[in-house]
Every structure is written in C-alpha cells, then in structure tokens.
Scaffold this motif. Sequence first.
Motif, short mmCIF file in Angstrom:
data_model
loop_
_atom_site.label_atom_id
_atom_site.label_comp_id
_atom_site.label_asym_id
_atom_site.label_seq_id
_atom_site.Cartn_x
_atom_site.Cartn_y
_atom_site.Cartn_z
N GLY A 190 -4.17 -12.12 7.55
CA GLY A 190 -2.77 -11.70 7.57
C GLY A 190 -2.44 -10.58 6.62
N GLY A 191 -3.38 -10.23 5.74
CA GLY A 191 -3.20 -9.07 4.88
C GLY A 191 -2.49 -9.29 3.57
N VAL A 192 -1.23 -9.72 3.63
CA VAL A 192 -0.43 -9.93 2.42
C VAL A 192 0.21 -11.31 2.49
CG1 VAL A 192 1.38 -8.98 0.93
CG2 VAL A 192 0.08 -7.44 2.41
N PRO A 193 -0.50 -12.33 2.04
CA PRO A 193 0.04 -13.69 2.09
C PRO A 193 1.34 -13.81 1.29
CG PRO A 193 -2.31 -13.71 1.57
CD PRO A 193 -1.85 -12.29 1.47
N PRO A 194 2.37 -14.44 1.84
CA PRO A 194 3.64 -14.58 1.11
C PRO A 194 3.47 -15.24 -0.25
CG PRO A 194 3.93 -15.15 3.41
CD PRO A 194 2.47 -14.96 3.21
N SER A 195 2.53 -16.19 -0.37
CA SER A 195 2.32 -16.87 -1.64
C SER A 195 1.82 -15.93 -2.72
CB SER A 195 1.32 -18.02 -1.46
OG SER A 195 0.08 -17.52 -0.99
N PHE A 196 1.11 -14.86 -2.32
CA PHE A 196 0.55 -13.92 -3.27
C PHE A 196 1.63 -13.17 -4.03
CE2 PHE A 196 -0.66 -9.57 -4.31
CZ PHE A 196 -1.84 -9.75 -5.03
N LYS A 207 -6.82 -8.91 -5.08
CA LYS A 207 -5.58 -8.23 -5.47
C LYS A 207 -5.59 -6.77 -5.00
CE LYS A 207 -4.74 -10.91 -9.70
NZ LYS A 207 -4.66 -10.84 -11.18
N TYR A 208 -6.71 -6.11 -5.21
CA TYR A 208 -6.82 -4.71 -4.81
C TYR A 208 -6.75 -4.57 -3.29
CZ TYR A 208 -8.80 -0.01 -4.30
OH TYR A 208 -9.02 1.30 -3.96
N SER A 209 -7.48 -5.44 -2.58
CA SER A 209 -7.49 -5.34 -1.12
C SER A 209 -6.12 -5.61 -0.53
CB SER A 209 -8.52 -6.32 -0.53
OG SER A 209 -8.14 -7.67 -0.75
N ILE A 210 -5.36 -6.52 -1.12
CA ILE A 210 -4.01 -6.79 -0.64
C ILE A 210 -3.12 -5.58 -0.88
CG2 ILE A 210 -1.92 -8.15 -1.15
CD1 ILE A 210 -3.73 -10.59 -1.48
N SER A 211 -3.27 -4.94 -2.03
CA SER A 211 -2.43 -3.78 -2.33
C SER A 211 -2.70 -2.64 -1.35
CB SER A 211 -2.66 -3.31 -3.77
OG SER A 211 -3.89 -2.62 -3.91
N LYS A 212 -3.95 -2.48 -0.94
CA LYS A 212 -4.29 -1.40 -0.02
C LYS A 212 -3.89 -1.75 1.42
CE LYS A 212 -5.82 1.75 -2.75
NZ LYS A 212 -5.15 3.06 -2.84
N THR A 213 -3.98 -3.02 1.77
CA THR A 213 -3.47 -3.44 3.08
C THR A 213 -1.97 -3.23 3.12
OG1 THR A 213 -5.19 -5.15 3.14
CG2 THR A 213 -3.40 -5.34 4.74
N ALA A 214 -1.31 -3.52 2.02
CA ALA A 214 0.14 -3.33 1.93
C ALA A 214 0.52 -1.87 2.08
CB ALA A 214 0.66 -3.88 0.60
N ALA A 215 -0.34 -0.96 1.63
CA ALA A 215 -0.07 0.47 1.80
C ALA A 215 -0.06 0.82 3.29
CB ALA A 215 -1.12 1.30 1.06
N TRP A 216 -1.02 0.30 4.03
CA TRP A 216 -1.05 0.52 5.48
C TRP A 216 0.18 -0.08 6.15
CZ3 TRP A 216 -4.24 -3.06 9.09
CH2 TRP A 216 -4.03 -2.69 10.42
N PHE A 217 0.49 -1.32 5.79
CA PHE A 217 1.68 -1.97 6.35
C PHE A 217 2.94 -1.17 6.04
CE2 PHE A 217 -0.03 -6.64 6.40
CZ PHE A 217 -0.95 -6.29 7.38
N SER A 218 3.04 -0.68 4.82
CA SER A 218 4.22 0.08 4.41
C SER A 218 4.38 1.33 5.26
CB SER A 218 4.12 0.47 2.93
OG SER A 218 4.09 -0.67 2.11
N ALA A 219 3.29 2.05 5.47
CA ALA A 219 3.34 3.26 6.28
C ALA A 219 3.83 2.96 7.69
CB ALA A 219 1.97 3.93 6.32
#
Length: 338
Positions: A190-196, A207-219
């Motif tokens: 799921g990329g960015v778990p709500p609990s995180f 932590k790093y992988s979630i932040s980079k997945t979040a960058a893709w999601f943000s775009a």
Amino acid sequence: MGVSLSAVWTQIFPPKDRAPITEKNLGSQKGKVFIVTGGSSGIGYELTKLLYAAGAKVYILSRTPANVDAAIQRIEEAYADVDKSDLGSLHFVPLDLEDLESVRDAARSFKEKETRLDVLFCNAGLAAVPGNKRTKQGIEMHLGVNTVAHVLLERSLLPILTATAKVAPKDSVRVVWSASIVVDCMAPTGGVPPSFLETPGTNIGVKYSISKTAAWFSASQLAREHGRESGVVNIAGNPGTYFTNVWRFTPTIISYVFRFFMRDTVFGAYTYLWMGFSNEVTMEAAEEGRYGICDGRWHPGQREDLVLANLAVEDGGTGEAKRYMEWVDEKIGPFLDV
C-alpha cells in the motif's frame, strides 16, 4: 515483491548511452526560470550546471549558504571560457526542509523576486537518518524532508507556476519529484500505511522507501487535483542510484556495497531533464500516475498494490494515496501562504 526482476534490473543497470535528453540536445533555456532544491551537490548540482550552460536562470534552494556559494563558483569557473551571453545565471534562496516555516519563507522570497517559474525540481532529500528523528513540526524526518516539505513548496508556488503555464507551451510547466528504486523493492504493502504517519517505527530502510513512495503519490495526486485547471504537470521518477549526500547517514559497509552499482551523477541529471522537458511527459501521463526511471524512460510495470493505492476508491483503487495527501494538507495548512 510484486514487481518483475527485469523492472528492477533495468533501473540498476540501465542501457548505456541511451538518455534521450542531454546537454547536447537540451536547447536554449534563455528566458526561463527554474528551481532546484538541493542544487549545490549531487544530482541537483549536475542539473543546475546543465541548466546554467543552456542559458537558464536557476535558483538553488538549499540550507547552507557556504555550500551554495562554493557550488556557484565551481559552475561559473567550469564555463569561464564560454561567452557569457550564452550562459544563464545562478541564485540562492535559503531553504531548510526540516522546517515548514522555512519552506514558506523560501516560497515567499522567490515570489518577491520572480513572476515566472517553468520547472520546480524537487530534488533535495536524505536517507538512513539514525534514531527516531522528526522535523521541527514533528513529522518523521524522511517523510517530512523528502515529501511533505516539497508538497508545501509546490502548493505555495502554484500561483506562479499556473501563471507561467498560461503563457508557456502546453504541458511544459512542471514539478519534478525524485523517487527511488526502493519504491519497487522495499515499500510496504500500500506504500504509505496510515499507522506509519504517527508511529513510524525504527526501520530506516522502510522509512526511506515510504518517503519516496509518498513522493510518487504526491505527484500523481497533485496532477489529478489541479493539473487540468493549473496547466502544471506533476511527475515523479527514479533518477537512478548515485553516491551523493543523501548517503551521508548510511553505515559505511552498506554504502560501500552499493558503490558497485552507482554511476556518475550526471546521468541522474539526464533523468531529470527527461522528466522536465520530454514531450513524452504529458498531463495525461501525470494523471495516470505514470512514473519515470533512469535515464529517461517510463517504468515498465509497477507493483499492483502501489498502483491501486495511488487510485481513488471510485476509480477501482484503495484510496490510500488520497488519504495520505489529506493528512499532508492538514500538516502544511498552517504554513500555506498563497
């Protein structure tokens, strides 16, 4: 893992000398204005250098004035024998991505200086930060610096980006987001778990992988939210694996192993050039959530769980990316100054 071995392999060992856009065919960028966060070192430095040589006006947004001054001096010295009329100009705006107040102030400072912005390159970031460090506003450090702060910067600069899009060629005004191969290899389901978001845990790789997945999601989410209205294309991609300052917190033994897979940072800049200038990068592609990879290609097939997370429930997805962006907007709301 949910992604093919070939999709991972081609990002670690991309085809040689296949970058579609380099300094040889970038063309003149005179009259255009760019922002590169973290433009004083690594891939950002190489990108800044290429844009300057093409005649662009480039703003380096970074935290340490001395580092920026040194970078500007090196770039200008590298082109000392070139006719100054063919070159651009380099400028500094202070930016501390660990503090949303600083992000707001950096956007204000830029808007006081310029009425145009062609491409915002969200390049700056960090990895493997030890401990459980958080930003000034209490956000997990990797997520806060790599993604949340850049969302605030994009939203704060959206009016000037939109104004530029009205007079620029279609789909040429863009926001380019830096992701990573760890999106494929290490992001949790799921990329960015709500609990995180409130309880990040201790695994620095996750932590790093979630932040980079979040960058893709943000775009993708920003493209869908205001792309058609603003004319601004938000696109993310993996520029490749390079030894830059992002590794400064990484244990030596790990960084030593990865050195065997690392390339010259200029190739990362070529990926940014493709995301920033290629005609293949369109509003439609951004809205679809497409994702670039080194040295300027589309990802051959991303993980299904992440693709679904990036889609709204009404579009057949799980809506996780949309919920994440709602959380981000709550965090940056008090600092949004448009």
